[in-house]
Design a protein around this motif. Structure first.
Motif, PDB file in Angstrom:
ATOM      1  N   GLY A 105       3.743  -9.827   0.301  1.00 47.09           N
ATOM      2  CA  GLY A 105       4.022  -8.803  -0.690  1.00 47.09           C
ATOM      3  C   GLY A 105       3.265  -7.544  -0.282  1.00 47.09           C
ATOM      4  N   ASN A 106       3.869  -6.387  -0.523  1.00 45.40           N
ATOM      5  CA  ASN A 106       3.317  -5.125  -0.018  1.00 45.40           C
ATOM      6  C   ASN A 106       3.016  -4.196  -1.198  1.00 45.40           C
ATOM      7  OD1 ASN A 106       2.695  -2.894   1.548  1.00 45.40           O
ATOM      8  ND2 ASN A 106       4.830  -2.446   2.065  1.00 45.40           N
ATOM      9  N   THR A 152      -4.145 -10.855  -3.710  1.00 46.13           N
ATOM     10  CA  THR A 152      -3.452 -10.751  -4.997  1.00 46.13           C
ATOM     11  C   THR A 152      -3.738  -9.389  -5.615  1.00 46.13           C
ATOM     12  OG1 THR A 152      -3.703 -13.131  -5.353  1.00 46.13           O
ATOM     13  CG2 THR A 152      -3.238 -11.823  -7.299  1.00 46.13           C
ATOM     14  N   CYS A 153      -2.705  -8.781  -6.174  1.00 45.29           N
ATOM     15  CA  CYS A 153      -2.879  -7.552  -6.947  1.00 45.29           C
ATOM     16  C   CYS A 153      -3.188  -7.963  -8.387  1.00 45.29           C
ATOM     17  CB  CYS A 153      -1.613  -6.708  -6.900  1.00 45.29           C
ATOM     18  SG  CYS A 153      -1.760  -5.186  -7.862  1.00 45.29           S
ATOM     19  N   PHE A 162      -6.493   7.089  -1.875  1.00 48.57           N
ATOM     20  CA  PHE A 162      -6.703   5.762  -2.471  1.00 48.57           C
ATOM     21  C   PHE A 162      -8.079   5.285  -2.032  1.00 48.57           C
ATOM     22  CE2 PHE A 162      -6.487   1.247  -3.138  1.00 48.57           C
ATOM     23  CZ  PHE A 162      -5.773   1.140  -4.325  1.00 48.57           C
ATOM     24  N   SER A 184      -9.452  -3.801  -1.122  1.00 43.85           N
ATOM     25  CA  SER A 184      -9.231  -3.976   0.315  1.00 43.85           C
ATOM     26  C   SER A 184      -8.378  -2.820   0.837  1.00 43.85           C
ATOM     27  CB  SER A 184      -8.584  -5.339   0.584  1.00 43.85           C
ATOM     28  OG  SER A 184      -9.476  -6.377   0.215  1.00 43.85           O
ATOM     29  N   VAL A 185      -9.008  -1.665   0.964  1.00 44.45           N
ATOM     30  CA  VAL A 185      -8.314  -0.419   1.313  1.00 44.45           C
ATOM     31  C   VAL A 185      -7.749  -0.479   2.734  1.00 44.45           C
ATOM     32  CG1 VAL A 185      -8.743   2.033   1.820  1.00 44.45           C
ATOM     33  CG2 VAL A 185      -9.534   1.033  -0.346  1.00 44.45           C
TER      34      VAL A 185
HETATM   35  N1  LIG Z   1      -4.881   2.942   1.540  1.00 43.70           N
HETATM   36  C1  LIG Z   1      -4.400   2.070   0.642  1.00 43.70           C
HETATM   37  N2  LIG Z   1      -4.941   0.827   0.577  1.00 43.70           N
HETATM   38  C2  LIG Z   1      -4.478  -0.073  -0.313  1.00 43.70           C
HETATM   39  C3  LIG Z   1      -3.432   0.261  -1.206  1.00 43.70           C
HETATM   40  C4  LIG Z   1      -2.876   1.558  -1.114  1.00 43.70           C
HETATM   41  O1  LIG Z   1      -1.937   1.921  -1.849  1.00 43.70           O
HETATM   42  N3  LIG Z   1      -3.382   2.427  -0.178  1.00 43.70           N
HETATM   43  N4  LIG Z   1      -3.034  -0.673  -2.164  1.00 43.70           N
HETATM   44  C5  LIG Z   1      -4.061  -1.630  -2.555  1.00 43.70           C
HETATM   45  C6  LIG Z   1      -3.603  -2.609  -3.498  1.00 43.70           C
HETATM   46  S1  LIG Z   1      -3.449  -2.077  -5.118  1.00 43.70           S
HETATM   47  C7  LIG Z   1      -3.374  -3.911  -3.134  1.00 43.70           C
HETATM   48  S2  LIG Z   1      -2.967  -5.063  -4.297  1.00 43.70           S
HETATM   49  C8  LIG Z   1      -3.516  -4.355  -1.726  1.00 43.70           C
HETATM   50  C9  LIG Z   1      -2.265  -5.084  -1.248  1.00 43.70           C
HETATM   51  O2  LIG Z   1      -2.401  -5.485   0.082  1.00 43.70           O
HETATM   52  P1  LIG Z   1      -1.107  -5.847   0.949  1.00 43.70           P
HETATM   53  O3  LIG Z   1      -0.085  -4.723   0.798  1.00 43.70           O
HETATM   54  O4  LIG Z   1      -1.584  -6.022   2.357  1.00 43.70           O
HETATM   55  O5  LIG Z   1      -0.533  -7.127   0.409  1.00 43.70           O
HETATM   56  O6  LIG Z   1      -3.765  -3.252  -0.843  1.00 43.70           O
HETATM   57  C10 LIG Z   1      -4.687  -2.303  -1.344  1.00 43.70           C
HETATM   58  N5  LIG Z   1      -5.032  -1.329  -0.342  1.00 43.70           N
END
Ligand SMILES: Nc1nc2c(c(=O)[nH]1)N[C@H]1C(S)=C(S)[C@@H](COP(=O)(O)O)O[C@H]1N2
Ligand SMILES: [Mo]
Length: 421
Positions: A66-67, A140-141, A188, A238-239
């Motif tokens: 999931g992305n 997990t989000c 972010f 996990s940015v």
């Molecule tokens: N730079 C950046 N990092 C990000 C995000 C983003 O929008 N931008 N989304 C975050 C969120 S809200 C989640 S839940 C996870 C999802 O990781 P995945 O897409 O590898 O599953 O990445 C995080 N890291």
């Protein structure tokens, strides 16, 4: 694929062995509840189990994850040329580790592009030669009901970089963000107390500067070339497309996710969901059901199921069905193969919580990962029912306790419909 479908293939594989064992009358069969023991499973039930006999994988391939990615455009959709220009490929990637100008931390050696001391890919790979750690983690989000995927994440502990800046004093919080099209509105960011980075509490794996998932370099969607990986936290910490780390003397979180009413200090919760049930259920026939649990920071002691007639009312003062007769399900053992694109199914180096000799996890179910479960529900008469599953954590808390609030991670008890004909 929808959020709910994307780890079905992996799950089918793990649950397949359970039902095979069950049908073969082996050890797993002997451990079944008494109402099943000694009874050969009816043929129709065996046929339903056959439906689970599909490919087996535990890990989620990174393309299938999931992305959750912000950005307009998403950084991974930029042209190859632009990616090269802005450092979204290993050849040009650079990471700065600097002091916060507003609330400076006392550091002797900031890592900056200007001074030519920023971390680049060769420097990271050099560190990796001696410092690599891998972490088994379900991603997990906190705002999405289903996990995004299960992975083995490989990287270098973030503390290595913090120490490279030679911090002396006035360092309390670490802020970090990723590439965001150089548009402040698209920033972010997230943060951690410095103590979490320097030391790992109670057996947790380290916070990682991560570059591989399931033995393969991170793709753009997963945050490549380099992302942060916080083992015990929900995804927003996990940015991805990591470019800058700021060492600060502020004591507060600055997480983008604090907007939107999210609880930014919440550890991952333990919860359970149903994944597979027979398409057709006959009256008088036992019902094979499988599911998975996210094993949060409080561990997993039990998975249980409950079947109630759909129209049965339940006392409003017992919203979590604590007074119902829940039945234990079987938590499936650790898988024998891992899948998910892991080359030759070989474990990544220094996988936290695994025995290096045997290649097996030291404990199971294992915190911060996914555990699969299976059960056979007692036969029902024709009608409509609601099937629920729940976890009991290692402290004895039944889901969704002890933290039932949705904005610290979803863990409501789910109901799925069972139609018995
Ligand atoms: N730079 C950046 N990092 C990000 C995000 C983003 O929008 N931008 N989304 C975050 C969120 S809200 C989640 S839940 C996870 C999802 O990781 P995945 O897409 O590898 O599953 O990445 C995080 N890291
Ligand atoms: Mo998220």
């Amino acid at each position: 694929m929808t959020q709910s479908q994307h780890f079905l293939p992996e799950h089918r594989d793990v649950s397949r062995r359970f039902f095979l064992n069950l049908l073969a009358g082996t050890a797993a069969f002997a451990s079944l509840p008494s109402w099943l023991r000694g009874n050969d499973l009816p043929r129709e039930c065996a046929e339903a189990c056959e439906a689970f006999l599909k490919k087996i994988e535990y890990l989620t391939p990174q393309e299938v994850f999931g992305n959750v990615s912000r950005g307009d455009p998403r950084p991974y959709d930029l042209s190859d040329e632009k990616k090269l220009e802005v450092g979204l490929v290993p050849e040009t990637w650079k990471l700065e580790v600097v002091s916060d100008p507003d609330n400076p931390a006392d550091i002797e050696n900031p890592l900056t592009k200007e001074a030519g001391t920023a971390i680049d890919w060769p420097a990271l790979m050099k560190l990796a030669e001696t410092k690599t750690v891998s972490v088994a983690k379900i991603m997990t989000c906190n705002n999405i009901g289903r996990p995004l995927g299960m992975g083995f994440w490989e990287g270098v502990p973030l503390r290595e970089l913090v120490w490279m800046t030679r911090p002396k004093a006035n360092l309390r919080r670490v802020y970090y963000h990723g590439y965001h099209n150089d548009d402040p509105k698209q920033l972010f960011q997230s943060s951690l107390p410095v103590g979490r980075i320097l030391e790992d509490p109670f057996g947790l794996p380290p916070v990682l500067l991560c570059y591989k998932l399931n033995g393969q370099y991170l793709n753009g969607q997963r945050g490549g070339p380099v992302r942060m990986l916080i083992p015990e936290a929900y995804g927003f910490k996990s940015v991805k497309w990591l470019t800058r780390i700021t060492l600060s003397n502020t004591p507060f979180a600055n997480d983008t996710y604090a907007k939107g009413n999210n609880d930014v200090d919440s550890g991952m919760k333990t919860f359970s969901q149903v994944l597979l049930k027979p398409d057709e259920i006959k009256a008088g026939m036992p019902i094979p059901v499988t599911g998975f649990s996210q094993v949060g920071i409080s561990g997993l002691a039990k998975v249980q199921t409950l079947v109630l007639p759909k129209d049965q009312t339940w006392p409003a003062d017992d919203p979590y069905f604590t007074t119902a007769d829940w039945i234990d399900a079987h938590i499936l053992p650790a898988p024998e193969t891992w899948g998910g694109g892991l080359p030759d199914d070989k474990l990544p180096p220094n996988l936290h919580g695994f025995d290096a000799e045997t290649g097996k996890p030291i404990t199971w179910p294992m915190r911060l990962t996914m555990a699969h479960w299976a059960t056979v529900l007692p036969a029902l008469t024709a009608g409509e029912y609601t099937l629920r599953s729940r976890t009991i954590d290692e402290k004895g808390h039944a889901q969704p306790m002890p933290r039932p609030f949705a904005k610290s991670g979803r863990n409501a008890i789910e109901g799925v419909e069972l139609v018995v004909g």
